[in-house]
Design an enzyme around this catalytic site. Sequence first.
Site, PDB file in Angstrom:
ATOM      1  N   TRP A 132       0.864  -1.190   0.000  1.00 43.71           N
ATOM      2  CA  TRP A 132       0.000   0.000   0.000  1.00 43.71           C
ATOM      3  C   TRP A 132       0.903   1.244   0.000  1.00 43.71           C
ATOM      4  O   TRP A 132       1.820   1.335   0.833  1.00 43.71           O
ATOM      5  CB  TRP A 132      -0.876  -0.047   1.250  1.00 43.71           C
ATOM      6  CG  TRP A 132      -1.809   1.102   1.423  1.00 43.71           C
ATOM      7  CD1 TRP A 132      -2.628   1.655   0.486  1.00 43.71           C
ATOM      8  CD2 TRP A 132      -2.022   1.833   2.634  1.00 43.71           C
ATOM      9  NE1 TRP A 132      -3.339   2.677   1.040  1.00 43.71           N
ATOM     10  CE2 TRP A 132      -2.990   2.808   2.364  1.00 43.71           C
ATOM     11  CE3 TRP A 132      -1.502   1.751   3.921  1.00 43.71           C
ATOM     12  CZ2 TRP A 132      -3.442   3.705   3.317  1.00 43.71           C
ATOM     13  CZ3 TRP A 132      -1.950   2.634   4.876  1.00 43.71           C
ATOM     14  CH2 TRP A 132      -2.914   3.602   4.574  1.00 43.71           C
ATOM     15  N   ASP A 213      -0.698  -5.510   9.411  1.00 45.19           N
ATOM     16  CA  ASP A 213      -1.698  -4.500   9.064  1.00 45.19           C
ATOM     17  C   ASP A 213      -2.957  -5.249   8.657  1.00 45.19           C
ATOM     18  O   ASP A 213      -2.999  -5.879   7.594  1.00 45.19           O
ATOM     19  CB  ASP A 213      -1.155  -3.646   7.900  1.00 45.19           C
ATOM     20  CG  ASP A 213      -2.132  -2.553   7.480  1.00 45.19           C
ATOM     21  OD1 ASP A 213      -3.228  -2.468   8.070  1.00 45.19           O
ATOM     22  OD2 ASP A 213      -1.792  -1.786   6.556  1.00 45.19           O
ATOM     23  N   ALA A 215      -6.513  -4.381   7.904  1.00 47.07           N
ATOM     24  CA  ALA A 215      -7.461  -3.281   7.693  1.00 47.07           C
ATOM     25  C   ALA A 215      -8.756  -3.748   7.029  1.00 47.07           C
ATOM     26  O   ALA A 215      -9.702  -2.975   6.927  1.00 47.07           O
ATOM     27  CB  ALA A 215      -6.804  -2.199   6.832  1.00 47.07           C
ATOM     28  N   LYS A 248     -13.263  -0.049   7.283  1.00 48.10           N
ATOM     29  CA  LYS A 248     -13.850  -0.799   6.170  1.00 48.10           C
ATOM     30  C   LYS A 248     -14.901  -1.786   6.640  1.00 48.10           C
ATOM     31  O   LYS A 248     -15.985  -1.862   6.081  1.00 48.10           O
ATOM     32  CB  LYS A 248     -12.761  -1.569   5.416  1.00 48.10           C
ATOM     33  CG  LYS A 248     -11.992  -0.739   4.441  1.00 48.10           C
ATOM     34  CD  LYS A 248     -10.864  -0.009   5.087  1.00 48.10           C
ATOM     35  CE  LYS A 248     -10.049   0.750   4.049  1.00 48.10           C
ATOM     36  NZ  LYS A 248      -8.978   1.530   4.653  1.00 48.10           N
TER      37      LYS A 248
HETATM   38  C1  LMR Z   1      -6.942   2.549  -0.219  1.00 48.53           C
HETATM   39  O1  LMR Z   1      -5.893   1.893  -0.272  1.00 48.53           O
HETATM   40  O2  LMR Z   1      -7.564   2.898  -1.220  1.00 48.53           O
HETATM   41  C2  LMR Z   1      -7.518   2.921   1.124  1.00 48.53           C
HETATM   42  O3  LMR Z   1      -6.795   2.289   2.127  1.00 48.53           O
HETATM   43  C3  LMR Z   1      -7.618   4.379   1.302  1.00 48.53           C
HETATM   44  C4  LMR Z   1      -6.317   5.041   1.565  1.00 48.53           C
HETATM   45  O4  LMR Z   1      -6.229   5.733   2.578  1.00 48.53           O
HETATM   46  O5  LMR Z   1      -5.379   4.917   0.769  1.00 48.53           O
END
Ligand code: LMR
Length: 398
Positions: A132, A213, A215, A248
């Site tokens: 991410w 993590d 999420a 989420k």
């Molecule tokens: C995403 O990856 O789209 C979400 O986790 C929102 C973000 O904060 O990036």
Amino acid sequence: MTVKLLDRLEEQPADALLALIALAEADPRPEKVDVGVGVYRDAAGNTPILRAMKVAERRLLESQETKAYLGSQGDVRFVEMIKPIVFGEAALSDERIVGVQTPGGCGALRLGAELIAKADPQARIFVGQPTWPNHQPLIGCAGVEMVDHPYYDKANRAILFDEMMDALRKARAGDLVLLHGSCHNPTGADLDLDQWRAIADLVAERGLVPFVDIAYQGLGNGLEEDAAGTRLVVEAAEQALVAQSCDKNFGIYRERTGTLFVKGSSVRGAEIVLGNLVSLARTMWSMPPDHGAACVRIILEDPELRADWRAELEEMCARIRTLRGRLAAFDPRLDYIGRQNGMFSMLPLSPDAVLALRRSHGIYMAGSGRFNVVGLSDESVDYFAAAVVEQMAEPAYA
Ligand code: LMR
């Protein structure tokens, strides 16, 4: 002439993922498809407030008598209720695992990074790539060194597990390993249980510290199933961190509701960790926002609301799996999407190909080729799949 203080700042690029929201909104084409940022959408393309959440919000409004400070730990009862969801019922009595409420998963990651840097300014964290995009700034800016290793081969749509294990075998005792609990963001490619077991063994053998993590718990294969890997590594490790988010799985994105859990080597060690978490939180946000956590607590304390939340979460999960199935069935080149989990998948498209799709079809996804599967409505799946497959047929798509 002296340069004035604020004139020393450099211009910053906009966050690429969040910028997509505005770009998609500004596109006048009715057929446009926003599969950028990770939010759940229903069949009609809306991001609803969950039924149980609406009831909890009303209840909170009617029953809350004060908005006086709660303290840097946040809503302690909320943290207690989240603990067994992440670690299982047996962990309820495990006093080596302590937690504090944080402003969303981002707050948990940042707090965890600050804790690590405070414990050891030379700390290193192994991070599988791609990850991410916000992991690097959130963890790196606390001063924790990031050591990248391969995780996923985008062109071949495959997890590079052997390469990952080779990299982790080079880690030193006390090094951290960042792991995605479930619904890997950005690829959707999750480790299977045997792979989690192998990592758990390695973590125990080499004295590594997992930083998980998690999420998207409940949006892959179910609440329990999505936590299985996390539980294995936390159980195996002497010390561990887990950044959890309710944004989420309770659909409360803008309420910023999460927790950071830390497992210490002993109950006394965990008490010291907790004291450090509280003092670090005090220097960053002082106290986390209350509303989301208070509503989640109300839901989890009420058997009926809790059951309804679980039912709606399962509906969301089922919708994601249905969309994945439809994409997989559309064309053999998309069949891997059906074997993955959660909101995201990564298309083997170059940034240029992603831009071409935006221009030609109004399809908005991250430059990496990551798209939010559940950003698709029932109507737009085939339109999206056809455009993507056409783009994949271009000689230089990857
Ligand atoms: C995403 O990856 O789209 C979400 O986790 C929102 C973000 O904060 O990036």
